[in-house]
Design a protein around this motif. Structure first.
Motif, PDB file in Angstrom:
ATOM      1  N   TRP A  90       0.836  -1.203   0.000  1.00 21.31           N
ATOM      2  CA  TRP A  90       0.000   0.000   0.000  1.00 21.31           C
ATOM      3  C   TRP A  90       0.869   1.251   0.000  1.00 21.31           C
ATOM      4  O   TRP A  90       0.623   2.194  -0.769  1.00 21.31           O
ATOM      5  CB  TRP A  90      -0.914   0.006   1.232  1.00 21.31           C
ATOM      6  CG  TRP A  90      -1.589   1.326   1.447  1.00 21.31           C
ATOM      7  CD1 TRP A  90      -2.714   1.791   0.832  1.00 21.31           C
ATOM      8  CD2 TRP A  90      -1.141   2.383   2.307  1.00 21.31           C
ATOM      9  NE1 TRP A  90      -3.000   3.065   1.265  1.00 21.31           N
ATOM     10  CE2 TRP A  90      -2.054   3.459   2.159  1.00 21.31           C
ATOM     11  CE3 TRP A  90      -0.064   2.529   3.181  1.00 21.31           C
ATOM     12  CZ2 TRP A  90      -1.916   4.650   2.866  1.00 21.31           C
ATOM     13  CZ3 TRP A  90       0.074   3.715   3.885  1.00 21.31           C
ATOM     14  CH2 TRP A  90      -0.848   4.755   3.720  1.00 21.31           C
ATOM     15  N   ARG A  93       2.499   2.107  -3.288  1.00 15.93           N
ATOM     16  CA  ARG A  93       1.550   2.646  -4.278  1.00 15.93           C
ATOM     17  C   ARG A  93       1.256   4.120  -4.038  1.00 15.93           C
ATOM     18  O   ARG A  93       1.039   4.881  -4.993  1.00 15.93           O
ATOM     19  CB  ARG A  93       0.239   1.850  -4.236  1.00 15.93           C
ATOM     20  CG  ARG A  93       0.329   0.487  -4.866  1.00 15.93           C
ATOM     21  CD  ARG A  93      -1.057  -0.090  -5.132  1.00 15.93           C
ATOM     22  NE  ARG A  93      -1.826  -0.286  -3.912  1.00 15.93           N
ATOM     23  CZ  ARG A  93      -1.749  -1.360  -3.129  1.00 15.93           C
ATOM     24  NH1 ARG A  93      -0.912  -2.333  -3.447  1.00 15.93           N
ATOM     25  NH2 ARG A  93      -2.513  -1.466  -2.055  1.00 15.93           N
ATOM     26  N   TYR A  94       1.218   4.527  -2.782  1.00 17.39           N
ATOM     27  CA  TYR A  94       0.761   5.886  -2.477  1.00 17.39           C
ATOM     28  C   TYR A  94       1.866   6.805  -1.955  1.00 17.39           C
ATOM     29  O   TYR A  94       1.586   7.933  -1.552  1.00 17.39           O
ATOM     30  CB  TYR A  94      -0.380   5.820  -1.452  1.00 17.39           C
ATOM     31  CG  TYR A  94      -1.614   5.175  -2.018  1.00 17.39           C
ATOM     32  CD1 TYR A  94      -2.460   5.874  -2.886  1.00 17.39           C
ATOM     33  CD2 TYR A  94      -1.930   3.848  -1.732  1.00 17.39           C
ATOM     34  CE1 TYR A  94      -3.583   5.278  -3.432  1.00 17.39           C
ATOM     35  CE2 TYR A  94      -3.049   3.239  -2.275  1.00 17.39           C
ATOM     36  CZ  TYR A  94      -3.869   3.963  -3.125  1.00 17.39           C
ATOM     37  OH  TYR A  94      -4.979   3.366  -3.667  1.00 17.39           O
ATOM     38  N   TRP A  95       3.095   6.352  -1.988  1.00 19.46           N
ATOM     39  CA  TRP A  95       4.237   7.117  -1.459  1.00 19.46           C
ATOM     40  C   TRP A  95       4.274   8.536  -2.010  1.00 19.46           C
ATOM     41  O   TRP A  95       4.424   9.511  -1.274  1.00 19.46           O
ATOM     42  CB  TRP A  95       5.525   6.370  -1.798  1.00 19.46           C
ATOM     43  CG  TRP A  95       6.794   7.129  -1.507  1.00 19.46           C
ATOM     44  CD1 TRP A  95       7.476   7.958  -2.343  1.00 19.46           C
ATOM     45  CD2 TRP A  95       7.529   7.116  -0.280  1.00 19.46           C
ATOM     46  NE1 TRP A  95       8.594   8.457  -1.734  1.00 19.46           N
ATOM     47  CE2 TRP A  95       8.655   7.958  -0.457  1.00 19.46           C
ATOM     48  CE3 TRP A  95       7.356   6.472   0.943  1.00 19.46           C
ATOM     49  CZ2 TRP A  95       9.589   8.171   0.549  1.00 19.46           C
ATOM     50  CZ3 TRP A  95       8.297   6.694   1.953  1.00 19.46           C
ATOM     51  CH2 TRP A  95       9.391   7.530   1.742  1.00 19.46           C
ATOM     52  N   GLU A  96       4.131   8.667  -3.314  1.00 17.50           N
ATOM     53  CA  GLU A  96       4.269   9.966  -3.959  1.00 17.50           C
ATOM     54  C   GLU A  96       3.111  10.914  -3.630  1.00 17.50           C
ATOM     55  O   GLU A  96       3.199  12.118  -3.900  1.00 17.50           O
ATOM     56  CB  GLU A  96       4.368   9.804  -5.477  1.00 17.50           C
ATOM     57  CG  GLU A  96       5.604   9.046  -5.945  1.00 17.50           C
ATOM     58  CD  GLU A  96       6.897   9.781  -5.627  1.00 17.50           C
ATOM     59  OE1 GLU A  96       6.842  11.025  -5.462  1.00 17.50           O
ATOM     60  OE2 GLU A  96       7.943   9.121  -5.531  1.00 17.50           O
ATOM     61  N   ASP A  97       2.041  10.405  -3.060  1.00 13.52           N
ATOM     62  CA  ASP A  97       0.877  11.250  -2.757  1.00 13.52           C
ATOM     63  C   ASP A  97       1.062  12.079  -1.491  1.00 13.52           C
ATOM     64  O   ASP A  97       0.267  12.982  -1.217  1.00 13.52           O
ATOM     65  CB  ASP A  97      -0.385  10.385  -2.580  1.00 13.52           C
ATOM     66  CG  ASP A  97      -0.821   9.726  -3.880  1.00 13.52           C
ATOM     67  OD1 ASP A  97      -0.220  10.059  -4.924  1.00 13.52           O
ATOM     68  OD2 ASP A  97      -1.739   8.901  -3.845  1.00 13.52           O
ATOM     69  N   TYR A  98       2.120  11.781  -0.717  1.00 10.83           N
ATOM     70  CA  TYR A  98       2.268  12.425   0.588  1.00 10.83           C
ATOM     71  C   TYR A  98       3.479  13.351   0.641  1.00 10.83           C
ATOM     72  O   TYR A  98       4.468  13.156  -0.072  1.00 10.83           O
ATOM     73  CB  TYR A  98       2.393  11.358   1.681  1.00 10.83           C
ATOM     74  CG  TYR A  98       1.162  10.496   1.824  1.00 10.83           C
ATOM     75  CD1 TYR A  98      -0.005  11.008   2.363  1.00 10.83           C
ATOM     76  CD2 TYR A  98       1.162   9.175   1.390  1.00 10.83           C
ATOM     77  CE1 TYR A  98      -1.147  10.231   2.482  1.00 10.83           C
ATOM     78  CE2 TYR A  98       0.021   8.379   1.498  1.00 10.83           C
ATOM     79  CZ  TYR A  98      -1.123   8.919   2.048  1.00 10.83           C
ATOM     80  OH  TYR A  98      -2.252   8.154   2.161  1.00 10.83           O
ATOM     81  N   GLN A 103       5.463  11.086   4.762  1.00 11.10           N
ATOM     82  CA  GLN A 103       6.136   9.853   4.347  1.00 11.10           C
ATOM     83  C   GLN A 103       6.960   9.281   5.494  1.00 11.10           C
ATOM     84  O   GLN A 103       6.905   8.078   5.790  1.00 11.10           O
ATOM     85  CB  GLN A 103       7.041  10.120   3.142  1.00 11.10           C
ATOM     86  CG  GLN A 103       6.313  10.403   1.846  1.00 11.10           C
ATOM     87  CD  GLN A 103       7.262  10.839   0.735  1.00 11.10           C
ATOM     88  OE1 GLN A 103       8.441  11.131   0.982  1.00 11.10           O
ATOM     89  NE2 GLN A 103       6.766  10.889  -0.485  1.00 11.10           N
ATOM     90  N   ARG A 154      -5.948   2.579   6.210  1.00 14.10           N
ATOM     91  CA  ARG A 154      -6.053   2.811   4.770  1.00 14.10           C
ATOM     92  C   ARG A 154      -5.772   1.550   3.963  1.00 14.10           C
ATOM     93  O   ARG A 154      -6.355   1.345   2.891  1.00 14.10           O
ATOM     94  CB  ARG A 154      -5.127   3.960   4.375  1.00 14.10           C
ATOM     95  CG  ARG A 154      -5.585   5.273   5.007  1.00 14.10           C
ATOM     96  CD  ARG A 154      -4.824   6.476   4.555  1.00 14.10           C
ATOM     97  NE  ARG A 154      -5.409   7.677   5.152  1.00 14.10           N
ATOM     98  CZ  ARG A 154      -4.882   8.885   5.074  1.00 14.10           C
ATOM     99  NH1 ARG A 154      -3.748   9.067   4.403  1.00 14.10           N
ATOM    100  NH2 ARG A 154      -5.467   9.911   5.653  1.00 14.10           N
ATOM    101  N   THR A 155      -4.886   0.705   4.466  1.00 15.53           N
ATOM    102  CA  THR A 155      -4.616  -0.563   3.794  1.00 15.53           C
ATOM    103  C   THR A 155      -5.860  -1.440   3.791  1.00 15.53           C
ATOM    104  O   THR A 155      -6.263  -1.981   2.749  1.00 15.53           O
ATOM    105  CB  THR A 155      -3.455  -1.296   4.487  1.00 15.53           C
ATOM    106  OG1 THR A 155      -2.256  -0.515   4.368  1.00 15.53           O
ATOM    107  CG2 THR A 155      -3.212  -2.661   3.862  1.00 15.53           C
ATOM    108  N   GLU A 158      -8.789  -0.038   1.601  1.00 13.35           N
ATOM    109  CA  GLU A 158      -8.617  -0.280   0.168  1.00 13.35           C
ATOM    110  C   GLU A 158      -8.913  -1.736  -0.192  1.00 13.35           C
ATOM    111  O   GLU A 158      -9.611  -2.021  -1.175  1.00 13.35           O
ATOM    112  CB  GLU A 158      -7.190   0.071  -0.245  1.00 13.35           C
ATOM    113  CG  GLU A 158      -6.933  -0.120  -1.732  1.00 13.35           C
ATOM    114  CD  GLU A 158      -5.513   0.230  -2.127  1.00 13.35           C
ATOM    115  OE1 GLU A 158      -5.345   1.104  -2.981  1.00 13.35           O
ATOM    116  OE2 GLU A 158      -4.579  -0.378  -1.565  1.00 13.35           O
TER     117      GLU A 158
END
Length: 361
Positions: A90, A93-98, A103, A154-155, A158
């Motif tokens: 998870w 996948r979402y690292w770049e969103d934060y 992070q 969140r994991t 989803e």
């Protein structure tokens, strides 16, 4: 095939067990000499496997943890993955969103709290009571507990929404109530004592902090282009956290702040040191460069000044509490004070500073 033991084949000093799973003919090798005792045990094992396949409870990895085919089937059954695997997947996948600071916080929560406690547990085995008991034993603030819990929430959310799991145990786990930081504002006498122990850029910084209500992370990210001395206002647009610039904490945190006279005086004095050609308003006088983080201010400016002044220690955030309590004590409109501090409404003002709000006739 071994006579009397369907699905078992002797291959030299090993035994091969065969079965069909999800339409695929599977063969797994047991690297042990084919004794009669072992053959009987493996025959029973195969019967158990066939029964589990029939009832939909077969876990390939449980029976053959080192099998390459088991890992392939695991990918088709994410619900059989471990919580540690799911958390890391998870986060990738979402690292770049934060933001960078988020992070780091999530990575810390995953590596130091969630995986050590739940990492080896299959996803489908987690229960709400497990999480509740773990939270009760966790020795940190409720706010920190909620932050630690976020990646796990969140994991599972989803996986549940994607119908990988048929239930989400986190839905039955409430966030512990996070109490707001208690306000211990400084008196005007204490402010005077502290400022008398400072000179130059350090005095300007702390005086501005007391009379602007900015968070320390917002102070060190303030640029001269966001200062309008003529109109007596500043624009708060960024914060610097752990050396990295980011947007303000909330949408309402991006705001226009009316300069109190003492804050304006501090900026006028500071302009002699860093304005107008420099980008950043406040500099570390030891390096004549922008402050990297709030910890440096705490260690080199704030704490020594309070010690010299003989003022009981409170953290730098209390300058923000001081600003709010002073405005409210003087009859400031709570809605306006909330806007000045970057709150979306005056609910937080009422909770934290209720005793300083002046009644209106």
């Amino acid at each position: 095939m071994v006579r009397g033991h369907k699905g078992l084949t002797v291959r030299g000093d090993s035994i091969q067990i065969a079965f069909t799973y999800q339409g695929v003919r599977c063969r797994e090798t047991i690297p042990r000499p084919p004794t009669q005792t072992l053959l009987k045990q493996l025959a029973l094992k195969r019967q158990a496997i066939l029964y589990e396949i029939k009832t939909g409870t077969f876990d390939y990895v449980k029976h053959f943890p080192d099998s390459k085919r088991a890992q392939q089937f695991r990918k088709s059954r994410p619900d059989l993955c471990t919580i540690g695997e799911a958390l890391n997947a998870w986060f990738r996948r979402y690292w770049e969103d934060y933001e960078r600071s988020t992070q780091r916080d999530y990575q810390s929560a995953i590596d130091h709290h969630l995986i050590p406690r739940f990492g080896s547990l299959p996803l489908a085995d987690l229960t709400a009571i497990m999480v509740k008991e773990w939270l009760a034993d966790l020795s940190c603030s409720n706010k920190r507990k909620n932050n630690i819990l976020t990646p796990l929430r969140r994991t599972y959310e989803e996986l549940y929404l994607n119908e990988t799991l048929d239930k989400n145990p986190l839905e039955r786990v409430k966030n512990p109530t996070a109490t707001p930081r208690e306000a211990h504002p400084f008196s005007e006498k204490e402010i005077e004592l502290i400022l008398n122990e400072l000179t130059g850029q350090e005095r300007n910084l702390i005086q501005f902090a007391f009379w602007s209500g900015l968070r320390t992370s917002e102070l060190i990210a303030l640029r001269w282009k966001d200062v309008d001395l003529e109109q007596g206002r500043i624009f708060v647009r960024e914060a610097k956290v752990r050396g990295h610039l980011k947007g303000t904490k909330t949408i309402s945190g991006s705001r226009e702040v009316t300069l109190q006279p003492q804050a304006k005086d501090a900026l006028i004095s500071q302009r002699l040191f860093t304005g107008p050609l420099n980008n950043w308003v406040f500099h570390d006088s030891r390096t004549n460069d922008a402050w990297k983080n709030d910890q440096a201010i705490r260690k080199t400016v704030w704490t020594p000044a309070l010690e010299r002044a003989g003022v009981p220690y409170r953290n730098p955030y209390q300058t923000r509490h001081t600003f709010a309590s002073m405005l409210l004590s003087r009859g400031g409109n709570p809605l306006w004070v909330a806007q000045q501090m970057g709150h979306k409404d005056w609910g937080q003002i009422r909770k934290v500073y209720g005793r300083w709000i002046q009644p209106h006739e």
